[in-house]
Design a protein around this motif. Structure first.
Motif, PDB file in Angstrom:
ATOM      1  N   ARG A 203      45.180  32.951  35.446  1.00 42.82           N
ATOM      2  CA  ARG A 203      44.011  33.662  35.980  1.00 42.82           C
ATOM      3  C   ARG A 203      44.345  34.207  37.369  1.00 42.82           C
ATOM      4  O   ARG A 203      44.778  33.469  38.256  1.00 42.82           O
ATOM      5  CB  ARG A 203      42.819  32.709  36.042  1.00 42.82           C
ATOM      6  CG  ARG A 203      41.505  33.269  36.554  1.00 42.82           C
ATOM      7  CD  ARG A 203      40.877  34.271  35.626  1.00 42.82           C
ATOM      8  NE  ARG A 203      40.709  33.830  34.248  1.00 42.82           N
ATOM      9  CZ  ARG A 203      39.674  33.095  33.799  1.00 42.82           C
ATOM     10  NH1 ARG A 203      38.735  32.688  34.631  1.00 42.82           N
ATOM     11  NH2 ARG A 203      39.590  32.779  32.530  1.00 42.82           N
TER      12      ARG A 203
ATOM     13  N   GLN B 192      38.337  42.332  40.291  1.00 43.70           N
ATOM     14  CA  GLN B 192      38.691  42.271  38.884  1.00 43.70           C
ATOM     15  C   GLN B 192      39.340  40.922  38.586  1.00 43.70           C
ATOM     16  O   GLN B 192      40.197  40.463  39.343  1.00 43.70           O
ATOM     17  CB  GLN B 192      39.665  43.400  38.527  1.00 43.70           C
ATOM     18  CG  GLN B 192      39.058  44.790  38.667  1.00 43.70           C
ATOM     19  CD  GLN B 192      40.070  45.891  38.388  1.00 43.70           C
ATOM     20  OE1 GLN B 192      41.264  45.730  38.624  1.00 43.70           O
ATOM     21  NE2 GLN B 192      39.589  47.019  37.881  1.00 43.70           N
TER      22      GLN B 192
ATOM     23  N   PHE C  33      41.611  38.930  35.909  1.00 46.67           N
ATOM     24  CA  PHE C  33      42.547  39.115  34.804  1.00 46.67           C
ATOM     25  C   PHE C  33      43.075  37.769  34.330  1.00 46.67           C
ATOM     26  O   PHE C  33      43.153  36.813  35.099  1.00 46.67           O
ATOM     27  CB  PHE C  33      43.757  39.954  35.252  1.00 46.67           C
ATOM     28  CG  PHE C  33      43.474  41.385  35.585  1.00 46.67           C
ATOM     29  CD1 PHE C  33      43.509  42.359  34.595  1.00 46.67           C
ATOM     30  CD2 PHE C  33      43.199  41.770  36.888  1.00 46.67           C
ATOM     31  CE1 PHE C  33      43.269  43.693  34.902  1.00 46.67           C
ATOM     32  CE2 PHE C  33      42.959  43.096  37.202  1.00 46.67           C
ATOM     33  CZ  PHE C  33      42.986  44.062  36.205  1.00 46.67           C
TER      34      PHE C  33
ATOM     35  N   THR D 193      38.031  48.982  44.873  1.00 50.03           N
ATOM     36  CA  THR D 193      38.067  48.304  43.576  1.00 50.03           C
ATOM     37  C   THR D 193      37.242  47.027  43.633  1.00 50.03           C
ATOM     38  O   THR D 193      37.641  46.067  44.293  1.00 50.03           O
ATOM     39  CB  THR D 193      39.514  47.939  43.192  1.00 50.03           C
ATOM     40  OG1 THR D 193      40.350  49.087  43.317  1.00 50.03           O
ATOM     41  CG2 THR D 193      39.570  47.390  41.775  1.00 50.03           C
TER      42      THR D 193
ATOM     43  N   LEU E  24      42.113  42.211  31.231  1.00 57.45           N
ATOM     44  CA  LEU E  24      40.952  42.278  32.123  1.00 57.45           C
ATOM     45  C   LEU E  24      39.809  41.479  31.512  1.00 57.45           C
ATOM     46  O   LEU E  24      39.361  41.767  30.403  1.00 57.45           O
ATOM     47  CB  LEU E  24      40.521  43.732  32.339  1.00 57.45           C
ATOM     48  CG  LEU E  24      39.285  43.938  33.227  1.00 57.45           C
ATOM     49  CD1 LEU E  24      39.555  43.456  34.647  1.00 57.45           C
ATOM     50  CD2 LEU E  24      38.854  45.405  33.222  1.00 57.45           C
ATOM     51  N   ARG E  25      39.345  40.485  32.228  1.00 63.12           N
ATOM     52  CA  ARG E  25      38.242  39.653  31.741  1.00 63.12           C
ATOM     53  C   ARG E  25      36.893  40.105  32.299  1.00 63.12           C
ATOM     54  O   ARG E  25      35.879  39.999  31.636  1.00 63.12           O
ATOM     55  CB  ARG E  25      38.487  38.191  32.113  1.00 63.12           C
ATOM     56  CG  ARG E  25      39.751  37.572  31.522  1.00 63.12           C
ATOM     57  CD  ARG E  25      39.857  37.784  30.026  1.00 63.12           C
ATOM     58  NE  ARG E  25      40.917  36.971  29.423  1.00 63.12           N
ATOM     59  CZ  ARG E  25      41.361  37.135  28.188  1.00 63.12           C
ATOM     60  NH1 ARG E  25      40.851  38.097  27.427  1.00 63.12           N
ATOM     61  NH2 ARG E  25      42.315  36.360  27.711  1.00 63.12           N
ATOM     62  N   LYS E  26      36.906  40.582  33.532  1.00 62.03           N
ATOM     63  CA  LYS E  26      35.640  41.043  34.120  1.00 62.03           C
ATOM     64  C   LYS E  26      35.911  41.827  35.387  1.00 62.03           C
ATOM     65  O   LYS E  26      36.858  41.526  36.112  1.00 62.03           O
ATOM     66  CB  LYS E  26      34.719  39.845  34.457  1.00 62.03           C
ATOM     67  CG  LYS E  26      33.361  40.255  35.016  1.00 62.03           C
ATOM     68  CD  LYS E  26      32.423  39.071  35.177  1.00 62.03           C
ATOM     69  CE  LYS E  26      31.050  39.529  35.668  1.00 62.03           C
ATOM     70  NZ  LYS E  26      30.074  38.443  35.757  1.00 62.03           N
ATOM     71  N   GLU E  27      35.086  42.831  35.634  1.00 62.67           N
ATOM     72  CA  GLU E  27      35.074  43.506  36.924  1.00 62.67           C
ATOM     73  C   GLU E  27      33.699  43.302  37.550  1.00 62.67           C
ATOM     74  O   GLU E  27      32.684  43.403  36.854  1.00 62.67           O
ATOM     75  CB  GLU E  27      35.357  45.004  36.784  1.00 62.67           C
ATOM     76  CG  GLU E  27      35.330  45.742  38.128  1.00 62.67           C
ATOM     77  CD  GLU E  27      35.820  47.179  38.028  1.00 62.67           C
ATOM     78  OE1 GLU E  27      37.029  47.386  37.896  1.00 62.67           O
ATOM     79  OE2 GLU E  27      34.962  48.093  38.072  1.00 62.67           O
TER      80      GLU E  27
ATOM     81  N   TYR F 112      46.710  36.858  32.952  1.00 63.95           N
ATOM     82  CA  TYR F 112      48.068  37.341  32.724  1.00 63.95           C
ATOM     83  C   TYR F 112      48.752  36.402  31.743  1.00 63.95           C
ATOM     84  O   TYR F 112      48.609  35.172  31.837  1.00 63.95           O
ATOM     85  CB  TYR F 112      48.833  37.384  34.043  1.00 63.95           C
ATOM     86  CG  TYR F 112      50.293  37.755  33.913  1.00 63.95           C
ATOM     87  CD1 TYR F 112      50.673  39.068  33.638  1.00 63.95           C
ATOM     88  CD2 TYR F 112      51.282  36.791  34.055  1.00 63.95           C
ATOM     89  CE1 TYR F 112      52.009  39.412  33.517  1.00 63.95           C
ATOM     90  CE2 TYR F 112      52.622  37.125  33.934  1.00 63.95           C
ATOM     91  CZ  TYR F 112      52.987  38.438  33.662  1.00 63.95           C
ATOM     92  OH  TYR F 112      54.303  38.778  33.544  1.00 63.95           O
TER      93      TYR F 112
END
Length: 732
Positions: free
Chosen positions: A424, A435, A437, A432, A448-451, A439
């Motif tokens: 994570r 975000q 992620f 930006t 991408l899990r959430k922005e 990996y």
């Protein structure tokens, strides 16, 4: 008659107090303001607050508008990306109308069922490694009911009836059955530690008052380790508490040297408990197997003045090893930017170098997982993350994560498990929103899990961010980061600009997104950060060349950045605000004396503007440990004279200053309210010109200011409205 004309500027009385050191006599006329138990002091602060409110009353409408803008852009009812630990997904909730977060969890199977019931499919990749499905967080909806959800802690309930609230420790035992948490309802950073049985939902009888904020569990959940602070607010002692015990807690470690802070935690593997003792320049670690909580901690490597190190447990080729990041001498040269070595657990001093020293890369951290390492470092004033696979024979090929952004900040997120197929991470920039992620080291996939949601149609393409460089008086290139809205101002015209700086403790001011900042950018303001020496953006020497007897580089770098922005036509002196908090408040306070003509205004939050008085008094919170940062003016005449030459308070002169807004908190234990109170009093009695001078004191808060997100938004709106008004951008 307007309110402004009714409320007069408070004039503090003068009570001459002599301070004598190294043959120098300084007469301090406002030292009497230090006694906050004196009703006259409180009356003076309240009078300053009344004056500030009167002088800014015309901005009430703008403040309300900015507050509503922040509120309307924020998804108030939201849910964080779930993190897997043991048999549960852990996450936090926020609710519209509530000031604080709510910590929750749900069983892994229930979470999957909730996602499927809502018709939500989890993301997959064709080349995902084995086991990714089980580690793909469910897309739980913020406003839906989640089967099996358990509320672990609702901070809104804990904060009820208190003007201030802060959550300190929040730690779940390894088996998931118990929660340790601590709260501060005053703002003085002394917490009460409590426990909760998560199986029954009932609180335990154990309660420990007066602790530092953290807590660490033993592996079996039978004990916790916590810290207490001394009279100077220095964490100096580690204690062991047995759950349910009636006997006194056991003191397992105490550090008598006032230059050192003490902390306790564990390795990522959770195999070892670690006590860390550190000054600004020296470190020492102590280690104990976590499954033996009543054992004796043993020293890792004895402290040596000027040598810093950290240690992480890893299993390399089947052997337990310590990965040691240090700045000791290697091949006859001091490793200023740190190197990485490994050593056997039973012989930590037997070091084998893994990553050597580089002048252009500052190694900052290493995290160990079952099958890979994660390196955190900075290069070219930006943070970087690389993944280093572990193989049966040792180490694989390192891979740095890359992002298509000129400016950004990246770092690891919540990764509680030792063996997991994903990593994570979080990524943000000035344009930006954060975000999150996952990996996948096995494949290189970045999922991408959430922005962070930004409501109201935010589009990053409407904004620009850029890196520029100023040249300091000694030829040093100083990085500047800028962000602005495209087309908000006419090309070729100087823009209103807020220039932020910090420059102490090797702290780096990395690019980050701010919903609240949009209210400035959308009105045509540029936001800039001067990455001055004393910070850590450009490596350890960047810090070394902005502390103790080189501290003035911090201030002259900021001035050089301001001049560069003026000379290149980005802004103009009558359109620029200098902004800094805490040690950054020292920066802008010093700059107000050095180059007042370059700024229209100065915004100083909890500013450290009377540093010499504070650093001369060992009885004050944190003073002794600060000597490594500033020097010891008690023992060293040169340090005394140098600090006196830049102290904002002691160098106030009869000259025109920019408009100044100083914001402080009565219960701040780090930078006492008395510093800005004295500074403003002296400025009001000494300065010339008619630029407004305001002091705002939060009467029930600490170093972090007010608590609760809505209260923080109101405070930000107050400051933003003042900034916009000062540069002429306030609406009619």
């Amino acid at each position: 008659m307007s309110v402004e004309s009714v409320v007069a500027a408070p004039i503090a009385k003068t009570v001459p107090t002599e301070r004598v050191h190294h043959g120098d006599v300084f007469v301090d006329e406002y030292e009497w303001l230090r006694d906050k138990e004196d009703p006259e002091v409180i009356s003076h602060l309240q009078a300053e607050n009344a004056y500030t409110e009167a002088q800014t009353a015309h901005l009430q409408g703008l403040r309300e508008k900015i507050f509503e803008e922040i509120k309307s852009r924020t998804q108030e009812t939201d849910l964080s990306v779930p993190t897997r630990m043991g048999d549960f997904w852990y996450y936090s909730r926020s609710y519209e109308g509530k000031q604080y977060g709510v910590h929750c969890r749900c069983p892994i199977d229930a979470a999957a069922g909730a996602a499927e019931a809502a018709g939500v499919t989890t993301e997959r990749t064709a080349d995902a490694a084995d086991g990714i499905d089980a580690w793909t967080p469910p897309r739980l909806e913020a406003d839906s009911e989640i089967p099996g959800e358990q509320v672990l802690l609702d901070s809104n309930e804990l904060a009820a009836g208190h003007a201030y609230f802060a959550l300190g420790a929040f730690s779940v035992s390894h088996d998931g059955n118990l929660l340790a948490y601590s709260v501060d309802t005053v703002g003085d950073e002394r917490y009460t530690l409590r426990f909760k049985d998560l199986r029954s939902g009932e609180p335990l009888a154990d309660e420990i008052a007066g602790t530092a904020p953290g807590v660490t569990w033993s592996l079996d959940g039978s004990h916790v380790f916590y810290q207490t602070v001394d009279e100077s607010w220095r964490p100096d002692t580690v204690w062991r508490h047995r759950l349910g015990a009636t006997e006194s807690d056991v003191r397992v470690f105490h550090e008598p040297d006032e230059r050192y802070w003490v902390s306790i935690g564990s390795t990522r593997s959770e195999k070892y408990l670690m006590i860390w003792v550190g000054s600004k320049i020296t470190t020492e670690g102590w280690v104990l197997e976590s499954d033996n909580p009543e054992g004796e901690f043993r020293i890792l490597m004895p402290r040596r003045e000027g040598v810093e190190y950290s240690a992480e447990h890893a299993v390399i080729g089947g052997d337990d090893r310590f990965l040691i990041l240090h700045n000791d001498v290697v091949d006859g040269v001091k490793a200023e930017n740190f190197v990485l070595a490994e050593a056997p657990v039973d012989d930590p001093s037997n070091l084998t170098l893994l990553i050597g020293h580089r002048d252009d890369v500052r190694l900052e951290d290493v995290d160990a997982f079952a099958d890979h390492l994660v390196l955190s470092y900075r290069r070219e004033a930006l943070t970087r993350v690389a993944v280093w696979p572990l193989t049966a024979s040792g180490y694989g090929e390192r891979r740095e994560l890359e992002f298509d952004l000129e400016l950004f900040a990246v770092g690891t997120g919540a990764n509680p498990e030792w063996a997991q197929p994903t990593l994570r991470i979080g990524l943000t920039s000035f344009i930006t929103p954060m975000q999150v992620f996952d990996y996948v080291p096995a494949t290189g996939a970045l999922l991408l899990r959430k922005e962070q949601p930004v409501l109201g149609g935010y589009d990053a393409n409407d904004y620009e961010q850029h890196r520029d460089w100023a040249v300091a008086a000694d030829g040093t290139r100083v990085p500047i980061s800028l962000v602005w809205k495209k087309g908000a101002v006419a090309e070729g015209e100087p823009k209103p600009l807020l220039l932020y700086g910090y420059g102490s403790y090797e702290a780096s001011m990395d690019p980050s997104f701010s919903v609240a900042r949009l209210s400035l950018l959308d009105r045509g303001m540029v936001f800039a950060v001067a990455h001055v020496r004393g910070g850590g953006e450009m490596g350890r020497l960047w810090y070394e060349n902005g502390k103790t007897l080189t501290k003035k580089n911090t201030f002259t770098d900021f001035v050089a950045a301001a001049r560069h922005l003026i000379d290149t036509g980005v802004t103009a002196a009558d359109r620029m605000i200098a902004d800094g908090g805490s040690a950054g408040g020292l920066l802008v306070g010093a700059v107000a004396n050095l180059a007042p003509e370059l700024f229209r205004g100065i915004l100083a939050n909890v500013p450290f503007v009377d540093p010499l008085t504070s650093i001369l008094d060992p009885s004050l919170p944190l003073t002794v440990i600060e000597w490594d940062e500033w020097g010891n003016p008690l023992a060293d005449k040169d340090v005394y004279e140098y600090m006196k030459s830049y102290s904002p308070y002691e160098n106030v002169e009869a000259k025109d200053y920019p408009a100044i807004l100083a914001v402080t908190s009565l219960n701040d234990t780090r930078v006492l309210y008395v510093e800005p109170a004295k500074w403003v009093a002296k400025l009001r009695a000494t300065k010339t010109g008619d630029a407004p001078l305001l002091l705002k004191t939060e009467m029930s808060a600490g170093h972090g200011g007010v608590s609760g997100r809505y209260e923080k938004w109101k405070e930000v709106a107050f400051e933003h409205a003042w900034v916009l008004d000062t540069v002429g951008l306030a609406e009619e």
